[in-house]
Scaffold this motif. Structure first.
Motif, mmCIF file in Angstrom:
data_model
loop_
_atom_site.group_PDB
_atom_site.id
_atom_site.type_symbol
_atom_site.label_atom_id
_atom_site.label_comp_id
_atom_site.label_asym_id
_atom_site.label_seq_id
_atom_site.Cartn_x
_atom_site.Cartn_y
_atom_site.Cartn_z
ATOM 1 N N THR A 245 0.831 -1.212 0.000
ATOM 2 C CA THR A 245 0.000 0.000 0.000
ATOM 3 C C THR A 245 0.860 1.254 0.000
ATOM 4 O OG1 THR A 245 -0.107 0.209 2.417
ATOM 5 C CG2 THR A 245 -1.743 -1.222 1.358
ATOM 6 N N ASN A 246 2.149 1.111 0.385
ATOM 7 C CA ASN A 246 3.068 2.249 0.527
ATOM 8 C C ASN A 246 2.540 3.319 1.483
ATOM 9 O OD1 ASN A 246 5.081 1.201 -1.071
ATOM 10 N ND2 ASN A 246 4.410 2.250 -2.931
ATOM 11 N N THR A 247 1.683 2.900 2.397
ATOM 12 C CA THR A 247 1.164 3.827 3.401
ATOM 13 C C THR A 247 2.257 4.173 4.406
ATOM 14 O OG1 THR A 247 -1.035 2.842 3.193
ATOM 15 C CG2 THR A 247 -0.600 4.145 5.194
ATOM 16 N N THR A 248 2.329 5.434 4.788
ATOM 17 C CA THR A 248 3.296 5.848 5.803
ATOM 18 C C THR A 248 2.814 5.406 7.172
ATOM 19 O OG1 THR A 248 3.984 7.769 4.505
ATOM 20 C CG2 THR A 248 4.465 7.815 6.860
ATOM 21 N N LEU A 249 3.651 4.655 7.893
ATOM 22 C CA LEU A 249 3.283 4.114 9.199
ATOM 23 C C LEU A 249 3.882 4.903 10.357
ATOM 24 C CD1 LEU A 249 3.755 0.314 8.405
ATOM 25 C CD2 LEU A 249 1.650 1.680 8.275
ATOM 26 N N SER A 250 4.899 5.713 10.083
ATOM 27 C CA SER A 250 5.490 6.559 11.124
ATOM 28 C C SER A 250 5.981 7.849 10.488
ATOM 29 C CB SER A 250 6.656 5.845 11.824
ATOM 30 O OG SER A 250 7.768 5.747 10.952
ATOM 31 N N PHE A 251 6.125 8.885 11.318
ATOM 32 C CA PHE A 251 6.523 10.196 10.815
ATOM 33 C C PHE A 251 7.715 10.717 11.611
ATOM 34 C CE2 PHE A 251 2.108 9.712 9.607
ATOM 35 C CZ PHE A 251 2.102 10.173 8.300
ATOM 36 N N THR A 252 8.704 11.240 10.901
ATOM 37 C CA THR A 252 9.922 11.740 11.536
ATOM 38 C C THR A 252 9.640 12.913 12.454
ATOM 39 O OG1 THR A 252 11.285 10.990 9.687
ATOM 40 C CG2 THR A 252 12.207 12.736 11.075
ATOM 41 N N PHE A 253 8.738 13.812 12.057
ATOM 42 C CA PHE A 253 8.489 15.030 12.833
ATOM 43 C C PHE A 253 7.335 14.869 13.823
ATOM 44 C CE2 PHE A 253 10.525 16.454 8.883
ATOM 45 C CZ PHE A 253 11.616 17.120 9.420
ATOM 46 N N SER A 254 7.093 13.636 14.245
ATOM 47 C CA SER A 254 6.037 13.375 15.232
ATOM 48 C C SER A 254 6.570 13.412 16.657
ATOM 49 C CB SER A 254 5.408 11.999 14.970
ATOM 50 O OG SER A 254 6.384 10.968 15.146
ATOM 51 N N ASN A 255 7.891 13.594 16.818
ATOM 52 C CA ASN A 255 8.538 13.487 18.119
ATOM 53 C C ASN A 255 8.956 14.874 18.611
ATOM 54 O OD1 ASN A 255 11.056 13.193 19.896
ATOM 55 N ND2 ASN A 255 10.304 11.090 19.840
ATOM 56 N N LEU B 264 15.512 19.321 18.834
ATOM 57 C CA LEU B 264 16.876 19.177 18.341
ATOM 58 C C LEU B 264 17.031 19.806 16.965
ATOM 59 C CD1 LEU B 264 19.739 17.654 18.066
ATOM 60 C CD2 LEU B 264 18.368 15.825 17.030
ATOM 61 N N ILE B 265 16.118 19.498 16.065
ATOM 62 C CA ILE B 265 16.229 19.959 14.678
ATOM 63 C C ILE B 265 16.029 21.464 14.570
ATOM 64 C CG2 ILE B 265 15.161 19.808 12.388
ATOM 65 C CD1 ILE B 265 14.561 16.824 13.109
ATOM 66 N N ILE B 266 15.012 22.000 15.245
ATOM 67 C CA ILE B 266 14.751 23.437 15.106
ATOM 68 C C ILE B 266 15.821 24.255 15.809
ATOM 69 C CG2 ILE B 266 13.223 23.729 17.101
ATOM 70 C CD1 ILE B 266 12.853 25.318 13.594
ATOM 71 N N ASP B 267 16.299 23.813 16.975
ATOM 72 C CA ASP B 267 17.383 24.540 17.646
ATOM 73 C C ASP B 267 18.667 24.483 16.822
ATOM 74 O OD1 ASP B 267 15.743 25.287 19.676
ATOM 75 O OD2 ASP B 267 16.564 23.915 21.179
ATOM 76 N N GLY B 268 18.888 23.344 16.177
ATOM 77 C CA GLY B 268 20.036 23.234 15.298
ATOM 78 C C GLY B 268 19.925 24.175 14.106
ATOM 79 N N LEU B 269 18.734 24.265 13.527
ATOM 80 C CA LEU B 269 18.524 25.146 12.382
ATOM 81 C C LEU B 269 18.673 26.610 12.771
ATOM 82 C CD1 LEU B 269 17.792 25.479 9.413
ATOM 83 C CD2 LEU B 269 15.383 25.441 10.074
ATOM 84 N N LEU B 270 18.156 26.983 13.927
ATOM 85 C CA LEU B 270 18.286 28.370 14.380
ATOM 86 C C LEU B 270 19.744 28.734 14.625
ATOM 87 C CD1 LEU B 270 15.234 28.604 16.825
ATOM 88 C CD2 LEU B 270 15.413 29.505 14.492
ATOM 89 N N TRP B 271 20.537 27.777 15.124
ATOM 90 C CA TRP B 271 21.977 28.016 15.278
ATOM 91 C C TRP B 271 22.631 28.191 13.921
ATOM 92 C CZ3 TRP B 271 25.761 24.149 13.851
ATOM 93 C CH2 TRP B 271 27.070 24.585 14.036
#
Length: 288
Positions: A257-267, A273-280
């Motif tokens: 089905t190629n359905t997405t079962l999990s999402f990276t930005f759900s945590n 970590l990612i947004i603080d890293g990007l702001l830096w």
């Protein structure tokens, strides 16, 4: 000059001072209200072949614009890798590789120049992948050995599962507000040929905590890790860069089905970590 004239002169000077002060305060207030000039981010992606990477790219291109509104930066994205040239990159303070990396030598030279001239970069998961022989061979030594330090891909866990991640550096801008350990979103985790601990230019920020083992579910035995040291987020001290191994969503391949079962930005903590890293990366300070 009479006493009356002196009084008039002082009154006039006082009025001029008050008017000047009023307009000066208006300018200051307008500048404060406007806030700092937003930095600009350009994300490159391919979004082909692997459905898990395609799913992540689509997710990222929805998540980052929402974060841009909240944290006041500008986010653009493109699948045209010909835009990876000096003139185009000069418009942006941060470059993101969402999945692959450039294959063309001219694009590679432009990116290397951009980074050596003080540009900033955030790379996800497959952007560090290189394996000879494969469709993405290790034929770019500066990027894989000098810049990333990881060298070739060696192996991975399967299927995508959450891991307990350990913060290795609590002083770094991307990790200073994280707990000592936290649970990640599900991901396919990579192992590398080079031992990043032996590279003096590399600062490991997060690694897989031993409490995660066994990590992966198989079915192949070598896809389940039972021990070892695995860095998953790091920076190179010579550049303003951040690599994060996250970026592979779980997909329903079994039922086709190629359905997405999990999402990276759900945590939430991983997002921090990612947004603080990007702001830096988007800050004006060129060094840590």
């Amino acid at each position: 000059m009479t006493i009356t004239e002196r009084k008039k002169k002082k009154i006039l000077q006082a009025i001029i001072f008050c008017i000047t002060f009023f307009y000066w305060m208006q300018i200051v207030h307008a500048q404060q209200k406007k806030g700092p000039v937003p930095f600009k981010v350009i994300a490159f992606y391919t979004a082909q072949n692997d459905q898990a990477h395609i799913s992540f790219v689509h997710e990222a291109n929805n998540w980052f614009p929402a974060m841009a509104k909240q944290y006041h930066f500008i986010y653009d994205s493109t699948s045209n890798w010909n835009n990876l040239n000096t003139a185009f990159l000069s418009q942006y303070q941060v470059v993101i590789f969402l999945d692959t990396r450039p294959q063309d030598s001219i694009q590679r030279i432009a990116f290397e120049k951009y980074m050596k001239d003080g540009g900033a970069w955030l790379g996800f998961h497959f952007s560090a992948f290189a394996l000879t022989p494969s469709s993405y061979q290790q034929n770019w030594n500066w990027y894989h050995n000098d810049f990333l330090g990881s060298g070739e891909y060696s192996s991975n866990t399967w299927r995508p599962t959450s891991a307990i991640l350990r913060v290795e550096d609590k002083k770094f801008p991307a990790t200073k507000y994280l707990p000592d350990t936290f649970s990640s979103a599900p991901n396919e985790w990579y192992k590398w040929k080079n031992d990043l601990r032996k590279n003096p230019d590399i600062k490991i920020l997060l690694s897989i905590d031993t409490s995660s083992f066994p990590l992966g579910t198989g079915p192949k035995p070598y896809e389940i890790w039972h021990s070892g040291y695995y860095p998953v987020v790091w920076t190179n001290k010579d550049y303003k860069m951040l690599y994060v191994n996250m970026g592979h969503n779980d997909i329903d391949y079994e039922h086709r089905t190629n359905t997405t079962l999990s999402f990276t930005f759900s945590n939430t903590l991983q997002n921090k970590l990612i947004i603080d890293g990007l702001l830096w990366l988007g800050s004006r300070n060129k060094k840590r």
